[in-house]
Design a protein around this motif. Structure first.
Motif, PDB file in Angstrom:
ATOM      1  N   HIS A   1      49.975  43.049  49.839  1.00  0.00           N
ATOM      2  CA  HIS A   1      51.280  43.353  50.442  1.00  0.00           C
ATOM      3  C   HIS A   1      52.376  43.462  49.383  1.00  0.00           C
ATOM      4  O   HIS A   1      53.038  44.489  49.262  1.00  0.00           O
ATOM      5  N   SER A   2      52.570  42.411  48.599  1.00  0.00           N
ATOM      6  CA  SER A   2      53.689  42.402  47.648  1.00  0.00           C
ATOM      7  C   SER A   2      53.365  43.076  46.314  1.00  0.00           C
ATOM      8  O   SER A   2      54.259  43.402  45.545  1.00  0.00           O
ATOM      9  N   ARG A   3      52.063  43.267  46.016  1.00  0.00           N
ATOM     10  CA  ARG A   3      51.596  43.801  44.720  1.00  0.00           C
ATOM     11  C   ARG A   3      51.838  42.822  43.571  1.00  0.00           C
ATOM     12  O   ARG A   3      51.871  43.219  42.414  1.00  0.00           O
ATOM     13  N   GLN A   4      52.005  41.542  43.876  1.00  0.00           N
ATOM     14  CA  GLN A   4      52.154  40.531  42.833  1.00  0.00           C
ATOM     15  C   GLN A   4      50.822  40.383  42.091  1.00  0.00           C
ATOM     16  O   GLN A   4      49.781  40.172  42.699  1.00  0.00           O
ATOM     17  N   LYS A   5      50.863  40.482  40.778  1.00  0.00           N
ATOM     18  CA  LYS A   5      49.640  40.531  39.967  1.00  0.00           C
ATOM     19  C   LYS A   5      49.447  39.244  39.168  1.00  0.00           C
ATOM     20  O   LYS A   5      50.408  38.565  38.826  1.00  0.00           O
ATOM     21  N   TYR A   6      48.164  38.987  38.855  1.00  0.00           N
ATOM     22  CA  TYR A   6      47.809  37.888  37.962  1.00  0.00           C
ATOM     23  C   TYR A   6      46.570  38.316  37.182  1.00  0.00           C
ATOM     24  O   TYR A   6      45.694  39.005  37.707  1.00  0.00           O
ATOM     25  N   THR A   7      46.519  37.922  35.904  1.00  0.00           N
ATOM     26  CA  THR A   7      45.364  38.288  35.073  1.00  0.00           C
ATOM     27  C   THR A   7      45.061  37.155  34.100  1.00  0.00           C
ATOM     28  O   THR A   7      45.948  36.373  33.745  1.00  0.00           O
TER      29      THR A   7
ATOM     30  N   ILE B   1      35.068  31.642  39.141  1.00  0.00           N
ATOM     31  CA  ILE B   1      35.570  30.607  40.042  1.00  0.00           C
ATOM     32  C   ILE B   1      36.780  29.895  39.423  1.00  0.00           C
ATOM     33  O   ILE B   1      37.790  29.644  40.102  1.00  0.00           O
ATOM     34  N   ARG B   2      36.683  29.589  38.136  1.00  0.00           N
ATOM     35  CA  ARG B   2      37.803  28.930  37.453  1.00  0.00           C
ATOM     36  C   ARG B   2      39.060  29.803  37.519  1.00  0.00           C
ATOM     37  O   ARG B   2      40.165  29.305  37.787  1.00  0.00           O
ATOM     38  N   CYS B   3      38.898  31.105  37.293  1.00  0.00           N
ATOM     39  CA  CYS B   3      40.052  32.016  37.327  1.00  0.00           C
ATOM     40  C   CYS B   3      40.608  32.156  38.738  1.00  0.00           C
ATOM     41  O   CYS B   3      41.827  32.319  38.921  1.00  0.00           O
ATOM     42  N   HIS B   4      39.737  32.116  39.749  1.00  0.00           N
ATOM     43  CA  HIS B   4      40.229  32.120  41.128  1.00  0.00           C
ATOM     44  C   HIS B   4      41.132  30.915  41.376  1.00  0.00           C
ATOM     45  O   HIS B   4      42.198  31.053  41.999  1.00  0.00           O
ATOM     46  N   GLU B   5      40.683  29.758  40.900  1.00  0.00           N
ATOM     47  CA  GLU B   5      41.485  28.561  41.094  1.00  0.00           C
ATOM     48  C   GLU B   5      42.829  28.673  40.378  1.00  0.00           C
ATOM     49  O   GLU B   5      43.877  28.283  40.915  1.00  0.00           O
ATOM     50  N   ASN B   6      42.819  29.228  39.183  1.00  0.00           N
ATOM     51  CA  ASN B   6      44.077  29.423  38.441  1.00  0.00           C
ATOM     52  C   ASN B   6      44.985  30.410  39.165  1.00  0.00           C
ATOM     53  O   ASN B   6      46.213  30.240  39.196  1.00  0.00           O
ATOM     54  N   ALA B   7      44.381  31.446  39.749  1.00  0.00           N
ATOM     55  CA  ALA B   7      45.173  32.435  40.482  1.00  0.00           C
ATOM     56  C   ALA B   7      45.804  31.798  41.724  1.00  0.00           C
ATOM     57  O   ALA B   7      46.976  32.057  42.038  1.00  0.00           O
TER      58      ALA B   7
END
Length: 514
Positions: free
Chosen positions: A157-163, A176-182
């Motif tokens: 919806h908002s297009r807020q990004k994380y990498t 899984i670790r990156c999912h938790e950080n996201a």
């Protein structure tokens, strides 16, 4: 005609590259015709495609196919030629060059098959998150080159990004670790997450049904979000995250110099704040960071600790692959068919005995019986397989089905159930029947109850049959008897008629007056 077109464009001051682009031919062809006189070009075209070539005898077929199907690739034409002329020996590059010359000479433009798209409505707040992976090559401060890997997230919806970046390929544990950080970055999770069919999260197919890896399935069960998998090799179905991956590569990573991974991830977060989530999005015409402030309130909260993270040390274990093998010192060793189970840990204990020759012993756990023994091979890359572990191919699928039906009391109903499975999963009939056979062996007393319930609920899948058996098995004994009575004996006393009494009789029983 081609010669005249080239000369005409040349007189109109077109450059060679422009002529080639206009006429869909190569620049060497343009140079060749520009150097010819009209008589030389005429003589050249009298023998099509120049000097005699090996594929000239097949030219009529190639030309006919291209005229009827202009979109055909050279690889398809190669296959069609081999179908008609099995003894044909010609390299792929040779045929590509020949097909290209035929297209140029006869002006057959390759048609591009255009896929039609339709606009989809905007996702509601907190509904969907899309995830994908990418990689880049970066110059380092010591003027070397390094490959970097990243995972990207975007709220639909908002297009807020994380990498997040790392210097080695991702594992399921890294994902899984990156999912938790996201989730910590966003302050919650969405109802649904969209993925490609990546090997980190999917095991491909099991009896025709798409499955997640055991580790990622455990994570999904823990976090309780819905997984949506796109079709294989179909990037357009998740175009939003595909564009984010391109944006990260083209805007943040392009020409940036790498020093160390901690600094790189720090600069990546700064870029997200400064550019990635701050610039106005071309579709929504809004800043993702500003829209996210509202969407954040619609995300589901997540706990800070995963319960399954505290698993035991697995240093003496091996994972069972879906082909029912384990790896030991660069070789694969078989275990009995059926050892690998979907949505399970699929871990076994291994032990090397000291006897000669050394033997690899495999157990389910420390106290269980031995499930496999193999002499350890000194070679590498070998499959060491016990024939007793392979599938019994002595009987056909139909015989297998008849044998399974014989286990059920209501064989007519069983036949209808198995026929429906065969129709729904024609390529996976044996796999489906194998799952049911495991259930028959494990829960023989429940299979008739399970069959009746599956037929009643129209659950025509071996996986549903297995799950139903496991569910009923966990119920209290009285509940199981009640289910059996309901599904298998509902019509047993249908002929019994109850007697009726007058109102006076009931009044007398209750101590009143008639």
């Amino acid at each position: 005609m081609l010669y005249l077109k080239i000369q005409d464009l040349h007189k109109r001051k077109f450059k060679v590259a422009q002529i080639a682009k206009e006429l869909k031919i190569s620049r060497p062809t343009v140079y060749k015709y520009l150097e010819m006189t009209f008589e030389e070009a005429k003589a050249y075209t009298e023998q099509p495609l120049g000097r005699s070539k090996k594929l000239d005898r097949y030219k009529d077929w190639i030309l006919a196919w291209l005229e009827e199907y202009p979109h055909l690739s050279a690889a398809q034409i190669h296959d069609w030629l081999l179908e008609r002329y099995p003894d044909l020996t010609v390299g792929g590059s040779t045929l590509r060059s020949y097909v290209k010359e035929v297209r140029e000479f006869y002006q057959i433009k390759k048609k591009v098959m255009v896929r039609q798209y339709e606009a989809i409505p905007e996702q509601p707040m907190g509904k969907q998150l899309q995830v994908d992976w990418g990689e880049t090559k970066q110059k380092t401060t010591n003027r070397k080159e390094i490959k970097l890997y990243f995972i990207a997230f975007v709220l639909a919806h908002s297009r807020q990004k994380y990498t997040e970046w790392q210097t080695r390929p991702f594992t399921t544990r890294d994902a899984i670790r990156c999912h938790e950080n996201a989730f910590q970055f966003y302050g919650g999770r969405t109802e649904e997450i969209v993925y490609d069919q990546d090997h980190l999260i999917t095991v491909s197919e099991n009896a025709g049904e798409l499955l997640l890896t055991a580790e990622f399935q455990s994570y999904v069960n823990e976090r309780k979000f819905i997984v949506h998998l796109c079709r294989r090799a179909d990037p357009e179905s998740k175009g939003m995250i595909e564009n984010v991956v391109k944006y990260i590569k083209g805007n943040f990573a392009d020409s940036r110099v790498f020093s160390d991974i901690e600094d790189w991830n720090h600069r990546s977060l700064q870029w997200l704040k400064r550019t990635g989530n701050h610039q106005v999005h071309q579709t929504t015409k809004k800043r993702p960071a500003e829209v996210f402030l509202v969407e954040k309130q619609h995300l589901k909260p997540v706990s800070s600790l995963l319960s399954y993270e505290s698993t035991n040390n697995q240093s003496i274990t091996r994972s069972v692959s879906k082909d029912n093998t384990i790896r030991y010192k660069s070789n694969r060793y078989s275990v009995p068919l059926g050892t690998y189970q979907t949505n399970a840990e699929n871990l076994v204990l291994i032990e090397v005995t000291g006897k000669e020759p050394p033997t690899l012993v495999v157990r389910k756990d420390a106290e269980s019986e031995i499930i496999a023994e193999h002499s350890i091979s000194l070679e590498k890359g070998k499959l060491i397989q016990n024939r007793n572990h392979t599938r019994d191919r002595s009987k056909g699928v139909e015989e297998f089905k008849r044998r399974l039906i014989s286990f059920f009391k209501d064989q007519t109903q069983a036949l209808a159930f198995f026929n429906e499975i065969s129709q729904r999963y024609p390529r996976y009939r044996r796999d489906q029947f194998a799952i049911i056979h495991q259930v028959v062996q494990k829960y023989p007393a429940l299979i008739d109850t399970v069959l009746a319930k599956c037929m009643r609920e129209k659950l025509y899948s071996a996986n549903d049959f297995r799950d139903m058996a496991q569910h009923i098995h966990t119920l209290p004994h009285d509940s199981v008897k009640e289910i059996k009575s309901f599904y298998t004996h509902t019509a047993k006393h249908s002929q019994i008629k109850t007697s009726t009494r007058s109102l006076n009789a009931y009044t007398s029983i209750l101590g009143g007056r008639p």
